[in-house]
Design a protein around this motif. Structure first.
Motif, short mmCIF file in Angstrom:
data_model
loop_
_atom_site.label_atom_id
_atom_site.label_comp_id
_atom_site.label_asym_id
_atom_site.label_seq_id
_atom_site.Cartn_x
_atom_site.Cartn_y
_atom_site.Cartn_z
N UNK A 12 0.82 -1.23 0.00
CA UNK A 12 0.00 0.00 0.00
C UNK A 12 0.85 1.27 0.00
N UNK A 13 1.97 1.25 0.72
CA UNK A 13 2.83 2.43 0.75
C UNK A 13 3.49 2.66 -0.62
N UNK A 14 3.82 1.57 -1.31
CA UNK A 14 4.39 1.70 -2.65
C UNK A 14 3.37 2.27 -3.62
N UNK A 15 2.10 1.85 -3.47
CA UNK A 15 1.03 2.40 -4.30
C UNK A 15 0.88 3.90 -4.05
N UNK A 16 0.85 4.29 -2.77
CA UNK A 16 0.72 5.71 -2.41
C UNK A 16 1.89 6.51 -2.98
N UNK A 17 3.10 5.97 -2.87
CA UNK A 17 4.28 6.66 -3.38
C UNK A 17 4.19 6.84 -4.89
N UNK A 18 3.71 5.82 -5.59
CA UNK A 18 3.56 5.92 -7.04
C UNK A 18 2.56 6.99 -7.43
N UNK A 19 1.45 7.06 -6.69
CA UNK A 19 0.43 8.08 -6.95
C UNK A 19 1.01 9.47 -6.78
N UNK A 20 1.67 9.69 -5.65
CA UNK A 20 2.22 11.01 -5.35
C UNK A 20 3.31 11.39 -6.36
N UNK A 21 4.17 10.44 -6.67
CA UNK A 21 5.28 10.72 -7.58
C UNK A 21 4.80 11.08 -8.97
N UNK A 22 3.74 10.42 -9.43
CA UNK A 22 3.22 10.69 -10.77
C UNK A 22 2.60 12.07 -10.87
N UNK A 23 2.12 12.58 -9.76
CA UNK A 23 1.48 13.91 -9.76
C UNK A 23 2.52 15.01 -9.57
N UNK A 24 3.37 14.87 -8.56
CA UNK A 24 4.24 15.98 -8.18
C UNK A 24 5.66 15.59 -7.82
N UNK A 25 6.04 14.34 -8.04
CA UNK A 25 7.38 13.90 -7.65
C UNK A 25 7.45 13.62 -6.17
N UNK A 26 8.61 13.15 -5.71
CA UNK A 26 8.82 12.94 -4.29
C UNK A 26 8.43 11.57 -3.78
N UNK A 27 8.10 10.63 -4.66
CA UNK A 27 7.70 9.30 -4.20
C UNK A 27 8.78 8.58 -3.42
N UNK A 28 10.03 8.87 -3.73
CA UNK A 28 11.13 8.23 -3.03
C UNK A 28 11.21 8.57 -1.56
N UNK A 29 10.60 9.70 -1.18
CA UNK A 29 10.59 10.06 0.24
C UNK A 29 9.70 9.11 1.05
N UNK A 30 8.89 8.32 0.35
CA UNK A 30 8.05 7.32 1.02
C UNK A 30 8.67 5.92 0.87
#
Length: 249
Positions: A12-30
């Motif tokens: 679930x955290x990987x899914x959330x990170x992918x969502x955030x990263x696709x919109x505004x970047x920063x998925x790696x912070x998760x």
């Protein structure tokens, strides 16, 4: 090595990170802290994070590309410089004090976020003039510098790329598409580097990569559906997340 049950909360955290990263970047912070919490060593966590990031950035790039939100003539010129910068950053990491560098970057990214928020029209309209000498003069060195940062530290690379493209007149949806394309290229380069070091944990990286790709698919579609205003406020939130990640690593 961690037990397989870590995927119960890792996916679930990987899914959330992918969502955030696709919109505004920063998925790696998760994803990177998640891999640390799973019990991976720093070397294994960084390598595995690049494995799963390929899925997410690739998924987002495909969605933005299909919708025509990637400026291929510009992006193809910037990818080699971003790759060169990333390789140089990976080399220089042994000669730079990471704590001082983190604090400096955190201050810079907070300034970027403040500029985006205060300027109400920033990134909301598409005013890109085309592949002009002025655009190339700004983006070519910009891609090299951001690539170097990606090799040195990494968190917020996509966020910085979005800002670079928005400064050239792209609305934030197109800026996000261009940023994801370059991020995908740098992730592929880093993937092969870490692959030959044998430090990737595939049984974690592959399923989390698929979850990351699914989140990126939803995030990219949401960004294109909701438009630049939605992306702008997501961007502001990610700036704070990235700054906090750098300051309180």
């Amino acid at each position: 090595m961690p037990s397989p049950d870590v995927l119960i909360w890792g996916l679930p955290l990987a899914f959330l990170a992918g969502f955030i990263d696709a919109v505004a970047g920063g998925g790696g912070t998760i994803t990177l802290p998640t891999l640390f919490l799973m019990g991976l060593s720093p070397a294994h966590a960084v390598a595995t994070n690049k494995l799963l990031a390929i899925f997410g950035s690739g998924s987002a790039t495909l969605q933005y590309g299909r919708a025509g939100h990637i400026d291929r003539p510009l992006v193809f010129r910037l990818i080699p410089l971003a790759l060169a910068g990333s390789a140089l950053g990976a080399y220089l990491v042994h000669f730079v004090d990471p704590d001082v560098f983190r604090n400096l970057v955190a201050a810079v990214i907070l300034g970027v976020g403040l500029l985006v928020i205060v300027n109400k029209s920033f990134g909301l309209e598409d005013r890109y003039p085309g592949l002009t000498p002025k655009v190339l003069a700004a983006t070519l060195p910009g891609a090299l510098i951001i690539g170097l940062y990606d090799g040195l530290l990494g968190p917020g690379t996509g966020t910085f790329l979005m800002f670079l493209f928005a400064l050239q007149g792209f609305n934030l949806v197109r800026a996000s598409g261009n940023a994801r394309a370059i991020n995908f290229a740098t992730n592929v380069g880093a993937f092969f580097y870490f692959l030959f070091q044998g430090q990737m944990v595939f049984w974690i990286g592959l399923p989390m990569g698929l979850a990351n790709a699914a989140g990126a698919f939803v995030g990219a579609r949401m960004a294109m559906l909701r438009g630049s205003v939605f992306v702008k406020w997501m961007y502001a939130g990610i700036v704070l997340l990235v700054a906090a990640r750098l300051l309180f690593h």
